[in-house]
Design an enzyme around this catalytic site. Structure first.
Site, PDB file in Angstrom:
ATOM      1  N   ASN A 219       0.672  -1.124  -0.144  1.00  0.00           N
ATOM      2  CA  ASN A 219       0.008  -0.455   0.009  1.00  0.00           C
ATOM      3  C   ASN A 219       0.721   0.995   0.119  1.00  0.00           C
ATOM      4  O   ASN A 219       2.108   0.954   0.521  1.00  0.00           O
ATOM      5  CB  ASN A 219      -0.610  -0.250   1.146  1.00  0.00           C
ATOM      6  CG  ASN A 219       0.154   0.247   2.614  1.00  0.00           C
ATOM      7  OD1 ASN A 219       0.369   1.137   3.008  1.00  0.00           O
ATOM      8  ND2 ASN A 219      -0.095  -0.787   3.546  1.00  0.00           N
ATOM      9  N   LYS A 300       9.783 -16.723 -11.065  1.00  0.00           N
ATOM     10  CA  LYS A 300       9.054 -15.292 -11.941  1.00  0.00           C
ATOM     11  C   LYS A 300       8.049 -16.292 -12.497  1.00  0.00           C
ATOM     12  O   LYS A 300       7.973 -16.909 -13.217  1.00  0.00           O
ATOM     13  CB  LYS A 300       9.862 -14.450 -13.017  1.00  0.00           C
ATOM     14  CG  LYS A 300       8.948 -13.267 -13.430  1.00  0.00           C
ATOM     15  CD  LYS A 300       9.910 -12.703 -14.391  1.00  0.00           C
ATOM     16  CE  LYS A 300       8.999 -11.620 -15.305  1.00  0.00           C
ATOM     17  NZ  LYS A 300       8.901 -10.881 -16.467  1.00  0.00           N
ATOM     18  N   PRO A 318      -1.613 -11.903  10.175  1.00  0.00           N
ATOM     19  CA  PRO A 318      -2.020 -11.572  12.457  1.00  0.00           C
ATOM     20  C   PRO A 318      -1.677  -9.961  12.319  1.00  0.00           C
ATOM     21  O   PRO A 318      -1.711  -8.979  11.621  1.00  0.00           O
ATOM     22  CB  PRO A 318      -0.145 -12.149  12.822  1.00  0.00           C
ATOM     23  CG  PRO A 318       0.517 -11.998  11.543  1.00  0.00           C
ATOM     24  CD  PRO A 318      -0.317 -12.414  10.215  1.00  0.00           C
ATOM     25  N   ASP A 319      -2.913  -9.657  13.322  1.00  0.00           N
ATOM     26  CA  ASP A 319      -2.826  -8.038  13.341  1.00  0.00           C
ATOM     27  C   ASP A 319      -2.436  -7.429  14.511  1.00  0.00           C
ATOM     28  O   ASP A 319      -2.353  -8.664  15.692  1.00  0.00           O
ATOM     29  CB  ASP A 319      -4.367  -8.048  14.165  1.00  0.00           C
ATOM     30  CG  ASP A 319      -4.877  -6.364  14.899  1.00  0.00           C
ATOM     31  OD1 ASP A 319      -3.995  -5.687  14.582  1.00  0.00           O
ATOM     32  OD2 ASP A 319      -5.668  -6.353  13.729  1.00  0.00           O
ATOM     33  N   PHE A 337      -3.551   3.889  15.456  1.00  0.00           N
ATOM     34  CA  PHE A 337      -3.913   4.412  14.432  1.00  0.00           C
ATOM     35  C   PHE A 337      -4.935   3.626  14.015  1.00  0.00           C
ATOM     36  O   PHE A 337      -5.240   2.696  13.482  1.00  0.00           O
ATOM     37  CB  PHE A 337      -2.662   4.545  12.911  1.00  0.00           C
ATOM     38  CG  PHE A 337      -2.435   5.830  13.671  1.00  0.00           C
ATOM     39  CD1 PHE A 337      -1.480   6.125  15.076  1.00  0.00           C
ATOM     40  CD2 PHE A 337      -2.477   7.366  13.088  1.00  0.00           C
ATOM     41  CE1 PHE A 337      -1.242   7.145  15.441  1.00  0.00           C
ATOM     42  CE2 PHE A 337      -1.385   8.064  13.487  1.00  0.00           C
ATOM     43  CZ  PHE A 337      -1.095   8.319  14.522  1.00  0.00           C
ATOM     44  N   LYS A 351     -12.515   0.487  16.924  1.00  0.00           N
ATOM     45  CA  LYS A 351     -11.104   0.118  16.684  1.00  0.00           C
ATOM     46  C   LYS A 351      -9.983  -0.376  18.572  1.00  0.00           C
ATOM     47  O   LYS A 351      -9.740  -1.104  19.145  1.00  0.00           O
ATOM     48  CB  LYS A 351     -10.196   0.166  16.086  1.00  0.00           C
ATOM     49  CG  LYS A 351     -10.576  -0.317  14.223  1.00  0.00           C
ATOM     50  CD  LYS A 351      -9.673   0.668  13.554  1.00  0.00           C
ATOM     51  CE  LYS A 351     -10.150   0.063  11.591  1.00  0.00           C
ATOM     52  NZ  LYS A 351      -9.539   0.919  11.384  1.00  0.00           N
ATOM     53  N   LYS A 355      -9.867  -3.311  19.341  1.00  0.00           N
ATOM     54  CA  LYS A 355      -8.448  -3.920  19.483  1.00  0.00           C
ATOM     55  C   LYS A 355      -7.705  -3.484  20.911  1.00  0.00           C
ATOM     56  O   LYS A 355      -6.113  -3.259  20.988  1.00  0.00           O
ATOM     57  CB  LYS A 355      -7.270  -2.657  18.548  1.00  0.00           C
ATOM     58  CG  LYS A 355      -7.521  -2.945  17.190  1.00  0.00           C
ATOM     59  CD  LYS A 355      -6.848  -3.186  16.557  1.00  0.00           C
ATOM     60  CE  LYS A 355      -7.238  -2.391  14.526  1.00  0.00           C
ATOM     61  NZ  LYS A 355      -6.516  -3.824  13.771  1.00  0.00           N
TER      62      LYS A 355
HETATM   63  N1  CTP Z   1      -2.414  -2.848  12.732  1.00  0.00           N
HETATM   64  C1  CTP Z   1      -1.726  -3.704  12.823  1.00  0.00           C
HETATM   65  N2  CTP Z   1      -1.746  -5.554  12.547  1.00  0.00           N
HETATM   66  C2  CTP Z   1      -2.382  -5.330  11.305  1.00  0.00           C
HETATM   67  C3  CTP Z   1      -3.466  -4.130  11.179  1.00  0.00           C
HETATM   68  C4  CTP Z   1      -3.756  -3.377  11.085  1.00  0.00           C
HETATM   69  O1  CTP Z   1      -1.052  -3.783  13.854  1.00  0.00           O
HETATM   70  N3  CTP Z   1      -2.842  -6.398  10.565  1.00  0.00           N
HETATM   71  C5  CTP Z   1      -2.967  -1.648  13.534  1.00  0.00           C
HETATM   72  C6  CTP Z   1      -2.502  -0.561  12.558  1.00  0.00           C
HETATM   73  O2  CTP Z   1      -1.153  -0.134  12.838  1.00  0.00           O
HETATM   74  C7  CTP Z   1      -3.189   0.393  13.226  1.00  0.00           C
HETATM   75  C8  CTP Z   1      -4.418  -0.180  13.901  1.00  0.00           C
HETATM   76  O3  CTP Z   1      -4.441  -1.774  13.797  1.00  0.00           O
HETATM   77  O4  CTP Z   1      -2.614   0.843  14.410  1.00  0.00           O
HETATM   78  C9  CTP Z   1      -5.878  -0.151  12.399  1.00  0.00           C
HETATM   79  O5  CTP Z   1      -4.947  -0.704  11.303  1.00  0.00           O
HETATM   80  P1  CTP Z   1      -6.118  -0.477   9.471  1.00  0.00           P
HETATM   81  O6  CTP Z   1      -5.874  -0.767   9.035  1.00  0.00           O
HETATM   82  O7  CTP Z   1      -7.016   1.164  10.306  1.00  0.00           O
HETATM   83  O8  CTP Z   1      -7.256  -0.979  10.248  1.00  0.00           O
HETATM   84  P2  CTP Z   1      -7.649  -2.991  10.383  1.00  0.00           P
HETATM   85  O9  CTP Z   1      -7.230  -3.615  11.636  1.00  0.00           O
HETATM   86  O10 CTP Z   1      -6.688  -3.315   9.308  1.00  0.00           O
HETATM   87  O11 CTP Z   1      -8.992  -2.977  10.046  1.00  0.00           O
HETATM   88  P3  CTP Z   1      -9.798  -2.774   8.723  1.00  0.00           P
HETATM   89  O12 CTP Z   1      -8.671  -3.070   7.841  1.00  0.00           O
HETATM   90  O13 CTP Z   1     -11.172  -3.406   9.085  1.00  0.00           O
HETATM   91  O14 CTP Z   1      -9.854  -1.310   8.993  1.00  0.00           O
END
Ligand code: CTP
Length: 407
Positions: A219, A300, A318-319, A337, A351, A355
């Site tokens: 991204n 490739k 993983p989150d 964030f 969140k 979270k």
């Molecule tokens: N985050 C993380 N690990 C992930 C996804 C998100 O640590 N796999 C953390 C980001 O660094 C941020 C927060 O979670 O602090 C929210 O990230 P965001 O991209 O806004 O949300 P998502 O958790 O990806 O949820 P959604 O896609 O449903 O908005």
């Protein structure tokens, strides 16, 4: 100035930084420092040693806005004030000597007040920041190293000279450090040290999820917001562990940098430093999914492998924030964030809970990606909510750390 280093915080409005310039080819680079600190909102005064004046003129410093510029010999009856040897020490809150010559370093170490700048340094109540620049043999000489060691033991911040070819043609360590290091060391000398003794982890930038030997899923995050948080915490005295995705900005040497590529690597690096930390700020735009690679992931993928097109399956990642916030100690603080395309406020509130964060800073995609400033909605677990409109990312970083500290 890089957006993550452009700190113009309220914290140092009305503060003065005194710059001492010694004789060195690098003296001309001190002019850029005057500009950069002024852009940060500081007033800057300067002293040019007699040797410095052989390389740069007081007029150039004055024309750039440095005021006053001291040049007169220590005992000159023509000097604008009889207290030129004391005045910067009484008025300025920070003293930076850049470039610092071997001679001035020796004077400072010995407390020898036989020259205007050395005298001003002696009359300064804080500890100076010293950015040496000299020939590599002079820098590595035991006498210089002993002097530097002595100054460090008194609390002086030494901005280590860089390595490479010096003006005289010699190779080695001795040339003036990256100006960004000196600029930040000056700001750090002025910043409140309200995070001293703490260790903060920051995740930043995008992650990159490889599919075949060439292609990946990612991204457009630049890591500017996270870099601003990391630098703000370091300026305020914290030890900082920055877990950085690909392409994230330059950070000062005082910040420990852990470079990673994928979400899994980011989780691994963050998990290893997290137990040492008092707070975590999770700014990274982590890929929530990784493309499942073809059978031979290192090769490739060729056009001829799928002449009629193909589907890619994505598996969840993983989150990182949720994983580490869930398993944290009660004394560890967590800020996250949220990047949203719509429904910002509800998503931030959601969140905070999902979270298990203490604080969440949310922005709409168009407000925060690839920009120097940001419009954000911030909420914490006690129900406090604020909207900050068009603030620089450095200001957002500063405020969010203050908020997190106060919880
Ligand atoms: N985050 C993380 N690990 C992930 C996804 C998100 O640590 N796999 C953390 C980001 O660094 C941020 C927060 O979670 O602090 C929210 O990230 P965001 O991209 O806004 O949300 P998502 O958790 O990806 O949820 P959604 O896609 O449903 O908005």
């Amino acid at each position: 100035m890089d957006a993550h280093l452009a700190f113009r915080t309220e914290g140092w409005k009305g503060k003065r930084l005194h710059l001492g310039v010694c004789g060195s080819v690098a003296a001309y680079r001190a002019l850029d420092l005057v500009r950069q600190w002024q852009d940060a909102g500081l007033s800057v005064s300067a002293t040019l040693t007699p040797a410095a004046q052989k390389f740069v003129t007081p007029l150039t410093f004055a024309a750039l806005g440095a005021s006053p510029v001291y040049t007169a010999p220590f005992d000159d009856a023509q000097a604008p004030t009889p207290f030129a040897h004391l005045e910067p020490g009484q008025v300025a809150q920070a003293l930076v000597i850049a470039p610092a010559s071997a001679a001035t370093i020796a004077r400072l170490a010995q407390g020898q007040a036989d020259e205007l700048l050395a005298c001003q340094a002696l009359a300064f109540r804080g500890t100076p920041v010293i950015a040496p620049a000299m020939n590599p043999a002079m820098w590595s000489h035991p006498a210089t190293q002993a002097n530097i060691g002595l100054l460090r033991s008194r609390g002086c911040a030494v901005v280590e000279p860089g390595c490479g070819r010096t003006a005289c043609g010699d190779e080695g360590q001795g040339r003036l450090a990256d100006l960004r290091e000196i600029y930040l060391a000056g700001l750090r000398a002025l910043a409140p040290q309200d995070m001293a003794g703490t260790r903060v982890m920051v995740t930043l930038g995008p992650t990159r999820e490889h599919w075949d030997g060439l292609r990946f899923w990612t991204n457009p995050s630049t890591g500017t917001m996270g870099a601003a948080v990391a630098v703000a915490a370091w300026l305020r005295g914290a030890r900082v562990e920055a877990v950085c995705g690909p392409g994230t900005p330059w950070l000062p040497a005082g910040i420990t940098r852990h470079n990673v590529v994928s979400a899994r690597q980011m989780l691994e690096a963050a998990s290893s430093v997290w137990p040492l930390c008092d707070a975590g700020v999770f700014t990274a735009a982590v890929a929530d999914f990784s493309p499942v690679p073809p059978a031979d992931a290192a090769r490739k993928f060729k056009k001829s492998d799928a002449p009629d097109g193909f589907d890619v399956h994505f598996a969840p990642n993983p989150d990182i924030l949720k994983t580490l916030a869930t398993s944290r100690r009660p004394d560890q603080k967590v800020a996250g964030f949220a990047a949203e395309s719509q429904g910002l406020e509800d998503s931030v509130r959601g969140k905070l809970v999902s979270k298990k964060a203490d604080l969440v800073v949310g922005n709409l995609l168009q407000d925060g990606f690839g920009t120097a400033d940001n419009t954000v909605f911030v909420a914490d677990a006690s129900g406090r909510e604020e909207r900050w409109t068009r603030l620089s990312k450095t200001d957002v970083a500063w405020r969010l750390l203050s908020w997190l500290l106060s919880r």
